[in-house]
Write an enzyme that holds these catalytic residues in place. Structure first.
Site, short mmCIF file in Angstrom:
data_model
loop_
_atom_site.label_atom_id
_atom_site.label_comp_id
_atom_site.label_asym_id
_atom_site.label_seq_id
_atom_site.Cartn_x
_atom_site.Cartn_y
_atom_site.Cartn_z
N GLY A 27 0.76 -1.23 0.07
CA GLY A 27 -0.03 0.00 0.03
C GLY A 27 0.71 1.26 0.10
O GLY A 27 1.96 1.35 -0.64
N SER A 28 0.23 2.32 0.86
CA SER A 28 0.98 3.54 0.58
C SER A 28 2.49 3.58 0.99
O SER A 28 3.54 3.78 0.45
CB SER A 28 0.19 4.56 1.52
OG SER A 28 0.90 5.63 1.73
N GLN A 29 2.88 2.79 2.37
CA GLN A 29 3.85 2.81 2.76
C GLN A 29 4.78 1.54 2.02
O GLN A 29 6.00 1.71 1.79
CB GLN A 29 4.07 2.60 4.34
CG GLN A 29 3.83 3.78 5.14
CD GLN A 29 4.80 4.77 5.06
OE1 GLN A 29 5.95 4.51 4.60
NE2 GLN A 29 4.44 6.08 5.31
N THR A 85 -5.07 -3.64 11.97
CA THR A 85 -6.18 -4.65 12.56
C THR A 85 -5.89 -6.05 12.03
O THR A 85 -6.75 -6.97 12.15
CB THR A 85 -7.35 -4.18 12.18
OG1 THR A 85 -7.43 -3.61 10.94
CG2 THR A 85 -7.78 -2.96 13.21
N SER A 86 -5.13 -6.14 10.69
CA SER A 86 -4.68 -7.50 10.19
C SER A 86 -3.18 -8.10 10.61
O SER A 86 -3.37 -9.14 10.14
CB SER A 86 -4.85 -7.34 8.44
OG SER A 86 -5.87 -6.57 8.22
N GLN A 87 -2.72 -7.37 11.17
CA GLN A 87 -1.60 -7.93 11.42
C GLN A 87 -1.26 -9.10 12.29
O GLN A 87 -0.36 -10.01 11.98
CB GLN A 87 -0.30 -6.60 11.87
CG GLN A 87 0.00 -5.51 10.99
CD GLN A 87 0.94 -4.53 11.76
OE1 GLN A 87 1.38 -4.76 12.71
NE2 GLN A 87 1.15 -3.53 11.01
N HIS A 109 4.82 0.85 12.68
CA HIS A 109 4.10 1.28 13.72
C HIS A 109 3.93 0.14 15.04
O HIS A 109 3.98 -0.93 14.64
CB HIS A 109 2.52 1.62 13.46
CG HIS A 109 1.59 2.04 14.40
ND1 HIS A 109 1.81 2.94 15.47
CD2 HIS A 109 0.26 2.03 14.57
CE1 HIS A 109 1.21 3.26 16.24
NE2 HIS A 109 0.13 2.55 15.90
N ASP A 192 1.35 8.30 18.97
CA ASP A 192 0.59 8.38 17.66
C ASP A 192 -0.68 8.16 18.02
O ASP A 192 -1.59 8.94 17.16
CB ASP A 192 1.13 7.15 16.86
CG ASP A 192 0.81 7.09 15.55
OD1 ASP A 192 1.10 8.03 14.57
OD2 ASP A 192 -0.48 6.22 15.22
N SER A 253 -4.25 38.26 10.05
CA SER A 253 -4.62 39.56 10.36
C SER A 253 -4.42 39.78 11.79
O SER A 253 -4.55 38.78 12.69
CB SER A 253 -6.12 40.16 9.81
OG SER A 253 -6.90 39.52 10.60
#
Length: 337
Positions: A27-29, A85-87, A109, A192, A253
């Site tokens: 995926g992303s990572q 949650t799948s790890q 993580h 985190d 401002s």
């Protein structure tokens, strides 16, 4: 307290170059780790579940793609980048039966290790390499000759080389160009989760929605409330991101700055801080994680109910209409992966 920061000169790239790395998840990572490692001279394979939609992308990128068990057997460094949650299930079914003495199991993580959902044997090195940016940024910075800062941690180190291995891995994905910061699984996990729940996701979402509701209930148009409480938030966050809170106050401002100073503490007060401490306590003692696990074991029923109730808020309907007027705004929900 000053923190240590390590750079490429502090890392021995040959350590990770001498290992076989399986990236579990693309995926992303996962795609960023895999491509950066390969271009740093590391032998990489991708582990995916049977039927994964990511298989075609990984194969098109030229990677050897195996199922999770095969990848774990092939490698001696396994980076588990599947969703939190799948790890545990992936570990139990595919990784644990194939771990060998001296293997290293890495994470992006620390949740599953810190809270004991995954418990490798004592002869396995347990480490973490966590870039502080999304995968597309990790990849883009690497290609540009730069990097994204990384956290590293070692939870279990039977061979005594865990930190050197983690530092070598971090350097291979570009982290050593920007800075690699040692931490612990406990610190990374707790901070985190707290940031997500109290500030970035939970806290910010409730602040936006409540501000929107106050204006609408006072008789103002939902469109005006949306612009002032949600749409313009990006302008403020960008200023904070670029130079901190001081930079934001300098850039807005005098009226906005003065109003923020006198009214902000009325919104976020001592009682709010105490409730935030309660959130931190629930994270530290595992209360949140138990609820997260119960949700997963219950088929994500609680998550789906919460998601449905939040997505039905008037601010979402208002935003959909207004974003149609903004040609420069991307709506990722309407894009196909």
């Amino acid at each position: 307290m000053a923190i240590d920061v390590f750079y490429d000169d502090d890392a021995d790239l040959s350590i990770i170059q001498g290992r076989k790395v399986a990236i579990i998840g693309y995926g992303s990572q996962g795609h960023a780790h895999a491509q950066n490692l390969r271009e740093s001279g590391v032998e990489v394979a991708i582990g995916l579940r049977e039927g994964s939609k990511s298989r075609e992308k990984a194969e098109e990128a030229g990677f050897k793609v195996l199922n999770n068990a095969e990848a774990s057997e092939w490698a001696d460094v396994i980076m588990l980048l599947a969703p939190d949650t799948s790890q545990a299930q992936i570990y139990e079914n595919d990784i644990a039966p194939n771990l060998k003495d001296g293997d290293a199991l890495f994470f992006g993580h620390g949740l599953n290790i810190h809270f004991g959902m995954i418990k490798p044997e004592d002869n396995i090195t347990i480490g973490m390499v966590a870039p502080k940016g999304p995968g597309h940024l990790v990849r883009r910075q690497y290609v540009d000759g730069k990097g994204v800062p990384c956290l590293i941690a070692v939870e279990q180190d039977p061979k005594g080389n865990g930190r050197d291995l983690a530092l070598s891995y971090a350097a291979a994905i570009g982290g050593g160009r920007a800075g690699v910061i040692p931490t612990t699984f406990e610190a990374e996990t707790v901070t985190d989760l707290f940031g997500e729940q109290a500030v970035l996701c939970g806290g910010t979402e409730e602040l936006i929605k409540t501000g929107f509701e106050v204006l609408v209930e006072a008789g103002y148009e939902p469109e005006m409330a949306y612009f002032e409480c949600l749409h313009e938030l990006k302008l403020i966050v960008d200023l904070i991101f670029e130079g901190g809170i001081k930079n934001m106050n300098y850039s807005v401002s005098d009226t906005a700055e003065f109003g923020g100073y006198i009214s902000g503490p009325r919104v976020i007060d001592a009682d709010t801080k105490e409730r935030m401490k309660g959130i931190l306590s629930d994270i530290q003692d595992g209360t949140f994680t138990k609820r997260l696990v119960a949700n997963v074991e219950g088929g994500n029923k609680e998550l789906e109910e919460l998601r449905a109730s939040y997505n039905d808020h008037e601010i979402e309907k208002t935003g959909e209409k207004l974003r149609d007027l903004m040609s420069w705004v991307k709506n990722p929900l309407n894009e196909t992966a």
